[in-house]
Design a protein around this motif. Structure first.
Motif, PDB file in Angstrom:
ATOM      1  N   GLU A  59     -82.232 -19.499 116.610  1.00 16.63           N
ATOM      2  CA  GLU A  59     -82.326 -18.380 117.552  1.00 16.63           C
ATOM      3  C   GLU A  59     -83.461 -18.634 118.537  1.00 16.63           C
ATOM      4  OE1 GLU A  59     -80.091 -16.128 117.730  1.00 16.63           O
ATOM      5  OE2 GLU A  59     -79.114 -16.413 115.804  1.00 16.63           O
ATOM      6  N   GLN A  60     -83.500 -17.835 119.594  1.00 21.71           N
ATOM      7  CA  GLN A  60     -84.499 -18.025 120.638  1.00 21.71           C
ATOM      8  C   GLN A  60     -85.903 -17.671 120.142  1.00 21.71           C
ATOM      9  OE1 GLN A  60     -83.137 -15.519 123.815  1.00 21.71           O
ATOM     10  NE2 GLN A  60     -83.153 -13.685 122.589  1.00 21.71           N
ATOM     11  N   PRO A  61     -86.926 -18.409 120.612  1.00 20.11           N
ATOM     12  CA  PRO A  61     -88.296 -18.104 120.195  1.00 20.11           C
ATOM     13  C   PRO A  61     -88.832 -16.889 120.943  1.00 20.11           C
ATOM     14  CG  PRO A  61     -88.280 -20.011 121.644  1.00 20.11           C
ATOM     15  CD  PRO A  61     -86.843 -19.617 121.425  1.00 20.11           C
ATOM     16  N   LEU A  62     -89.555 -16.053 120.226  1.00 17.91           N
ATOM     17  CA  LEU A  62     -90.159 -14.847 120.806  1.00 17.91           C
ATOM     18  C   LEU A  62     -91.680 -14.968 120.767  1.00 17.91           C
ATOM     19  CD1 LEU A  62     -87.873 -12.185 119.070  1.00 17.91           C
ATOM     20  CD2 LEU A  62     -87.597 -13.210 121.335  1.00 17.91           C
ATOM     21  N   ALA A  63     -92.187 -16.140 121.128  1.00 20.65           N
ATOM     22  CA  ALA A  63     -93.617 -16.449 121.030  1.00 20.65           C
ATOM     23  C   ALA A  63     -94.463 -15.439 121.788  1.00 20.65           C
ATOM     24  CB  ALA A  63     -93.873 -17.852 121.568  1.00 20.65           C
ATOM     25  N   GLY A  64     -95.476 -14.940 121.121  1.00 17.21           N
ATOM     26  CA  GLY A  64     -96.442 -14.054 121.746  1.00 17.21           C
ATOM     27  C   GLY A  64     -96.031 -12.592 121.777  1.00 17.21           C
ATOM     28  N   LEU A  65     -94.787 -12.272 121.485  1.00 17.25           N
ATOM     29  CA  LEU A  65     -94.340 -10.877 121.501  1.00 17.25           C
ATOM     30  C   LEU A  65     -94.574 -10.254 120.132  1.00 17.25           C
ATOM     31  CD1 LEU A  65     -90.987 -11.319 123.457  1.00 17.25           C
ATOM     32  CD2 LEU A  65     -93.179 -10.516 124.344  1.00 17.25           C
ATOM     33  N   THR A  66     -95.471  -9.269 120.081  1.00 16.78           N
ATOM     34  CA  THR A  66     -95.823  -8.630 118.821  1.00 16.78           C
ATOM     35  C   THR A  66     -95.634  -7.132 118.932  1.00 16.78           C
ATOM     36  OG1 THR A  66     -98.134  -8.465 119.488  1.00 16.78           O
ATOM     37  CG2 THR A  66     -97.516 -10.395 118.198  1.00 16.78           C
ATOM     38  N   HIS A  67     -95.361  -6.502 117.792  1.00 15.69           N
ATOM     39  CA  HIS A  67     -95.159  -5.058 117.752  1.00 15.69           C
ATOM     40  C   HIS A  67     -96.385  -4.337 118.314  1.00 15.69           C
ATOM     41  CE1 HIS A  67     -93.699  -1.186 116.443  1.00 15.69           C
ATOM     42  NE2 HIS A  67     -94.863  -0.976 115.830  1.00 15.69           N
ATOM     43  N   GLY A  68     -96.164  -3.438 119.217  1.00 14.37           N
ATOM     44  CA  GLY A  68     -97.248  -2.685 119.840  1.00 14.37           C
ATOM     45  C   GLY A  68     -97.880  -3.409 121.012  1.00 14.37           C
ATOM     46  N   GLY A  69     -97.489  -4.641 121.240  1.00 12.32           N
ATOM     47  CA  GLY A  69     -98.039  -5.409 122.349  1.00 12.32           C
ATOM     48  C   GLY A  69     -97.364  -5.060 123.662  1.00 12.32           C
ATOM     49  N   GLU A  70     -97.766  -5.783 124.686  1.00 12.81           N
ATOM     50  CA  GLU A  70     -97.201  -5.551 126.006  1.00 12.81           C
ATOM     51  C   GLU A  70     -96.631  -6.854 126.549  1.00 12.81           C
ATOM     52  OE1 GLU A  70     -99.659  -3.418 128.663  1.00 12.81           O
ATOM     53  OE2 GLU A  70    -100.146  -1.885 127.192  1.00 12.81           O
ATOM     54  N   ALA A  71     -95.707  -6.703 127.485  1.00  8.63           N
ATOM     55  CA  ALA A  71     -95.069  -7.858 128.103  1.00  8.63           C
ATOM     56  C   ALA A  71     -94.744  -7.523 129.549  1.00  8.63           C
ATOM     57  CB  ALA A  71     -93.800  -8.234 127.344  1.00  8.63           C
ATOM     58  N   VAL A  72     -94.497  -8.566 130.317  1.00  8.93           N
ATOM     59  CA  VAL A  72     -94.032  -8.412 131.691  1.00  8.93           C
ATOM     60  C   VAL A  72     -92.651  -9.040 131.754  1.00  8.93           C
ATOM     61  CG1 VAL A  72     -94.428  -9.044 134.097  1.00  8.93           C
ATOM     62  CG2 VAL A  72     -96.359  -8.430 132.634  1.00  8.93           C
ATOM     63  N   VAL A  73     -91.677  -8.274 132.230  1.00 11.94           N
ATOM     64  CA  VAL A  73     -90.285  -8.716 132.281  1.00 11.94           C
ATOM     65  C   VAL A  73     -89.886  -8.909 133.737  1.00 11.94           C
ATOM     66  CG1 VAL A  73     -87.906  -8.118 131.703  1.00 11.94           C
ATOM     67  CG2 VAL A  73     -89.774  -7.439 130.172  1.00 11.94           C
ATOM     68  N   THR A  74     -89.350 -10.087 134.043  1.00  3.20           N
ATOM     69  CA  THR A  74     -88.835 -10.365 135.385  1.00  3.20           C
ATOM     70  C   THR A  74     -87.332 -10.529 135.271  1.00  3.20           C
ATOM     71  OG1 THR A  74     -90.894 -11.439 136.031  1.00  3.20           O
ATOM     72  CG2 THR A  74     -88.957 -11.920 137.366  1.00  3.20           C
TER      73      THR A  74
END
Length: 176
Positions: A59-74
């Motif tokens: 499956e695809q890696p979700l590196a750095g994405l953690t519960h309660g964290g933040e992300a920027v989606v483009t």
């Protein structure tokens, strides 16, 4: 208020129609922030958020994405491939077996291509993977003015080597 609704509609429609989204984890402030580069992830839009599955074998890696964290989606355009909108997201990990997890997995299962285990896929995801919701929060972000292209990571699979001395002769011979 109207601009907020328009931005929300843009985020939802663009993300629904795009096959891939680029997700970059926002590092936590702390002694050792982990910064992962933006990754292209397949997803499904479900109940107001982009849902992704990954971090398991195949499956695809979700590196750095953690519960309660933040992300920027483009989000890119499906037909032209150009950026349409960039939005901040809150990362929520769905607990396996919860009603939210079951609903998200039912949607994700229909979008997963070339799964090795077919109907057993949800059970494998329950055991080995993480299902995340990327929930939009706040206003959209301005699109970057540069290309944001990054050099490829170092790899032993290199093709830059001198051409063999005999190659020009061999190519001339083929033309005749």
């Amino acid at each position: 208020m109207t601009s907020e609704l328009l931005e929300r509609a843009l985020v939802e429609e663009a993300t629904k129609k795009s096959g891939l989204i680029w997700v970059e984890a926002v590092p936590h402030t702390g002694a050792h922030p982990q910064v992962a580069p933006a990754r292209a992830l397949w997803h499904v839009w479900h109940e107001g958020a982009a849902c992704v599955v990954g971090d398991g074998p195949g499956e695809q890696p979700l590196a750095g994405l953690t519960h309660g964290g933040e992300a920027v989606v483009t989000v890119r355009s499906k037909d032209k491939g150009g950026r349409i909108v960039t939005w901040p997201a809150r990362v929520v990990e769905l607990p396996p077996g919860s009603p939210e997890w079951e609903a998200a997995v039912a949607e994700l299962k229909g979008k997963r291509l070339n799964a090795p285990d077919g109907e057993d896929m949800p059970e494998r995801w329950r055991r080995e993977c993480r299902v995340l919701r990327l929930e939009p929060r706040g206003a959209t972000l301005p699109l970057p003015s540069d290309s944001q292209a990054a050099p490829p990571p170092p790899s032993p699979a290199v093709t830059r080597r001198p051409i063999p001395a005999a190659l020009p002769r061999l190519l001339r011979r083929k033309r005749r």
